[in-house]
Scaffold this motif. Structure first.
Motif, PDB file in Angstrom:
ATOM      1  N   ASP A  91      47.496  53.967  48.067  1.00 44.05           N
ATOM      2  CA  ASP A  91      46.383  54.853  48.422  1.00 44.05           C
ATOM      3  C   ASP A  91      45.755  55.485  47.189  1.00 44.05           C
ATOM      4  N   ARG A  92      46.562  55.737  46.166  1.00 43.79           N
ATOM      5  CA  ARG A  92      46.046  56.353  44.941  1.00 43.79           C
ATOM      6  C   ARG A  92      45.595  55.304  43.915  1.00 43.79           C
ATOM      7  N   GLU A  93      45.745  54.023  44.303  1.00 43.72           N
ATOM      8  CA  GLU A  93      45.291  52.901  43.461  1.00 43.72           C
ATOM      9  C   GLU A  93      45.939  52.945  42.075  1.00 43.72           C
ATOM     10  N   VAL A  94      47.241  53.235  42.080  1.00 45.22           N
ATOM     11  CA  VAL A  94      48.014  53.277  40.834  1.00 45.22           C
ATOM     12  C   VAL A  94      48.715  51.939  40.648  1.00 45.22           C
ATOM     13  N   LYS A  95      48.731  51.438  39.411  1.00 47.44           N
ATOM     14  CA  LYS A  95      49.414  50.190  39.097  1.00 47.44           C
ATOM     15  C   LYS A  95      50.808  50.493  38.561  1.00 47.44           C
ATOM     16  N   VAL A  96      51.800  49.772  39.057  1.00 47.99           N
ATOM     17  CA  VAL A  96      53.178  49.967  38.616  1.00 47.99           C
ATOM     18  C   VAL A  96      53.539  48.908  37.578  1.00 47.99           C
ATOM     19  N   VAL A  97      54.020  49.364  36.430  1.00 45.99           N
ATOM     20  CA  VAL A  97      54.471  48.469  35.367  1.00 45.99           C
ATOM     21  C   VAL A  97      55.900  48.853  35.007  1.00 45.99           C
ATOM     22  N   ALA A  98      56.806  47.874  35.042  1.00 50.05           N
ATOM     23  CA  ALA A  98      58.207  48.113  34.705  1.00 50.05           C
ATOM     24  C   ALA A  98      58.610  47.177  33.572  1.00 50.05           C
ATOM     25  N   LEU A  99      59.373  47.677  32.615  1.00 46.90           N
ATOM     26  CA  LEU A  99      59.777  46.854  31.477  1.00 46.90           C
ATOM     27  C   LEU A  99      60.587  45.641  31.918  1.00 46.90           C
ATOM     28  N   ASP A 100      61.344  45.774  33.032  1.00 48.42           N
ATOM     29  CA  ASP A 100      62.177  44.660  33.489  1.00 48.42           C
ATOM     30  C   ASP A 100      61.445  43.724  34.442  1.00 48.42           C
ATOM     31  N   LEU A 101      60.135  43.898  34.581  1.00 48.55           N
ATOM     32  CA  LEU A 101      59.326  43.044  35.456  1.00 48.55           C
ATOM     33  C   LEU A 101      58.152  42.488  34.637  1.00 48.55           C
ATOM     34  N   PRO A 102      58.379  41.375  33.922  1.00 50.50           N
ATOM     35  CA  PRO A 102      57.361  40.855  33.002  1.00 50.50           C
ATOM     36  C   PRO A 102      55.996  40.595  33.638  1.00 50.50           C
ATOM     37  N   THR A 103      55.978  40.160  34.899  1.00 50.82           N
ATOM     38  CA  THR A 103      54.675  39.903  35.522  1.00 50.82           C
ATOM     39  C   THR A 103      53.840  41.167  35.638  1.00 50.82           C
ATOM     40  N   SER A 104      54.498  42.318  35.701  1.00 44.91           N
ATOM     41  CA  SER A 104      53.755  43.573  35.831  1.00 44.91           C
ATOM     42  C   SER A 104      53.042  43.940  34.538  1.00 44.91           C
ATOM     43  N   HIS A 105      53.484  43.369  33.417  1.00 45.36           N
ATOM     44  CA  HIS A 105      52.861  43.700  32.135  1.00 45.36           C
ATOM     45  C   HIS A 105      51.405  43.274  32.102  1.00 45.36           C
ATOM     46  N   MET A 107      49.353  43.797  34.318  1.00 39.68           N
ATOM     47  CA  MET A 107      48.554  44.840  34.966  1.00 39.68           C
ATOM     48  C   MET A 107      47.926  45.774  33.935  1.00 39.68           C
ATOM     49  N   MET A 108      48.416  45.734  32.702  1.00 38.53           N
ATOM     50  CA  MET A 108      47.897  46.621  31.671  1.00 38.53           C
ATOM     51  C   MET A 108      46.653  46.051  30.992  1.00 38.53           C
ATOM     52  N   LYS A 109      46.308  44.808  31.335  1.00 41.92           N
ATOM     53  CA  LYS A 109      45.138  44.178  30.737  1.00 41.92           C
ATOM     54  C   LYS A 109      43.960  44.221  31.697  1.00 41.92           C
ATOM     55  N   SER A 110      42.772  44.229  31.155  1.00 45.39           N
ATOM     56  CA  SER A 110      41.571  44.171  31.982  1.00 45.39           C
ATOM     57  C   SER A 110      41.325  42.716  32.360  1.00 45.39           C
ATOM     58  N   GLU A 111      41.350  42.410  33.631  1.00 41.72           N
ATOM     59  CA  GLU A 111      41.138  41.053  34.102  1.00 41.72           C
ATOM     60  C   GLU A 111      39.937  41.025  35.045  1.00 41.72           C
ATOM     61  N   ASP A 112      39.444  39.813  35.320  1.00 44.44           N
ATOM     62  CA  ASP A 112      38.384  39.689  36.322  1.00 44.44           C
ATOM     63  C   ASP A 112      38.986  39.980  37.692  1.00 44.44           C
ATOM     64  N   ALA A 113      38.141  40.208  38.683  1.00 43.98           N
ATOM     65  CA  ALA A 113      38.588  40.648  40.003  1.00 43.98           C
ATOM     66  C   ALA A 113      39.591  39.679  40.624  1.00 43.98           C
ATOM     67  N   PHE A 114      39.312  38.351  40.532  1.00 43.14           N
ATOM     68  CA  PHE A 114      40.201  37.367  41.148  1.00 43.14           C
ATOM     69  C   PHE A 114      41.577  37.390  40.500  1.00 43.14           C
ATOM     70  N   THR A 115      41.606  37.350  39.151  1.00 38.25           N
ATOM     71  CA  THR A 115      42.888  37.346  38.434  1.00 38.25           C
ATOM     72  C   THR A 115      43.654  38.628  38.697  1.00 38.25           C
ATOM     73  N   GLY A 116      42.934  39.752  38.733  1.00 35.88           N
ATOM     74  CA  GLY A 116      43.571  41.032  39.005  1.00 35.88           C
ATOM     75  C   GLY A 116      44.234  41.061  40.372  1.00 35.88           C
ATOM     76  N   ARG A 117      43.540  40.530  41.384  1.00 33.62           N
ATOM     77  CA  ARG A 117      44.104  40.508  42.742  1.00 33.62           C
ATOM     78  C   ARG A 117      45.304  39.577  42.813  1.00 33.62           C
ATOM     79  N   MET A 118      45.233  38.446  42.081  1.00 31.98           N
ATOM     80  CA  MET A 118      46.338  37.493  42.091  1.00 31.98           C
ATOM     81  C   MET A 118      47.593  38.122  41.489  1.00 31.98           C
ATOM     82  N   PHE A 119      47.445  38.750  40.322  1.00 25.95           N
ATOM     83  CA  PHE A 119      48.598  39.382  39.694  1.00 25.95           C
ATOM     84  C   PHE A 119      49.108  40.558  40.521  1.00 25.95           C
ATOM     85  N   ASP A 120      48.207  41.267  41.178  1.00 26.95           N
ATOM     86  CA  ASP A 120      48.609  42.384  42.030  1.00 26.95           C
ATOM     87  C   ASP A 120      49.492  41.892  43.174  1.00 26.95           C
TER      88      ASP A 120
END
Length: 213
Positions: A91-105, A107-120
């Motif tokens: 609801d607050r549109e916060v992205k979670v990044v954890a050091l032990d979850l490489p795919t979440s890293h 989320m710290m980059k600016s991506e296009d809408a499609f890539t962002g949704r895929m990684f999300d």
């Protein structure tokens, strides 16, 4: 502007909640980023009573990043509580990044809408999996602990808390003097169940101890 907010948690007061601060700062520095704020607390990961975590979420704006060392720092919650926390994060549109979850890293980059949704989507699935593993580990440890305690009791190796002989003697004297249970409980802070056990030790004054019935 995206802010990165670090969340640091330890389960007990004796543990150092800020232990991983250096790792989180190094992680950001390697990527040319800066931590905007750090939130530390000593609370159980199995409980939603996490004042600092929810303060972090209240402070966050859409797109901000919640950075943590491991997913289990964020959650050892039951399925119901994890779903509640996820809704709050979403609801607050916060992205979670954890050091032990490489795919979440990513989320710290600016991506296009499609890539962002895929990684999300991928990140959300893996977050759920790691949160479930963390909860299972928590439940397994509690079960093993309970089994260990039960075995120790069965073998007579666990006797329980030692009796406070001085306090109990004072309670017995108060009982002999006829003081009310409410007065004794207030004065000694003992439980009524303890008081009942002590009362059974009293021998009526008109009946000598050891007298046959």
């Amino acid at each position: 502007m995206t802010f990165i907010r670090a969340y640091l948690r330890a389960s007990t007061k004796e543990q150092d909640a800020g232990r991983a601060r250096g790792d989180l700062e190094a992680f950001c520095k390697e990527r040319g980023l800066t931590l905007a704020a750090t939130y530390e607390e000593n609370e159980s990961g199995a409980s939603l009573h996490r004042p600092e975590l929810f303060r972090l979420l209240r402070d966050s704006k859409p797109g901000d990043i919640l950075l943590t060392e491991q997913v289990d720092r964020l959650s050892r919650l039951s399925d119901k509580d994890w779903d509640q926390l996820k809704r709050e994060i979403k609801d607050r549109e916060v992205k979670v990044v954890a050091l032990d979850l490489p795919t979440s890293h990513m989320m710290m980059k600016s991506e296009d809408a499609f890539t962002g949704r895929m990684f999300d989507a991928i990140n959300g699935m893996l977050l759920d999996m790691l949160a479930a593993i963390a909860r299972k580990d928590y439940d397994d440890r509690r079960r093993r602990q309970a089994q260990g305690i039960a075995k120790a009791k069965a073998e007579g190796r666990m006797k329980g808390r030692p009796e406070d002989a001085e306090r109990n003697q004072a309670i017995l004297e108060m009982l002999r003097k006829g003081q009310s249970w409410n007065t004794i409980v207030r004065a000694t802070n003992c439980s009524r169940s303890t008081l009942a056990k002590l009362a059974k030790r009293l021998v009526p004054l008109d009946e000598p101890e050891g007298r046959a019935s």
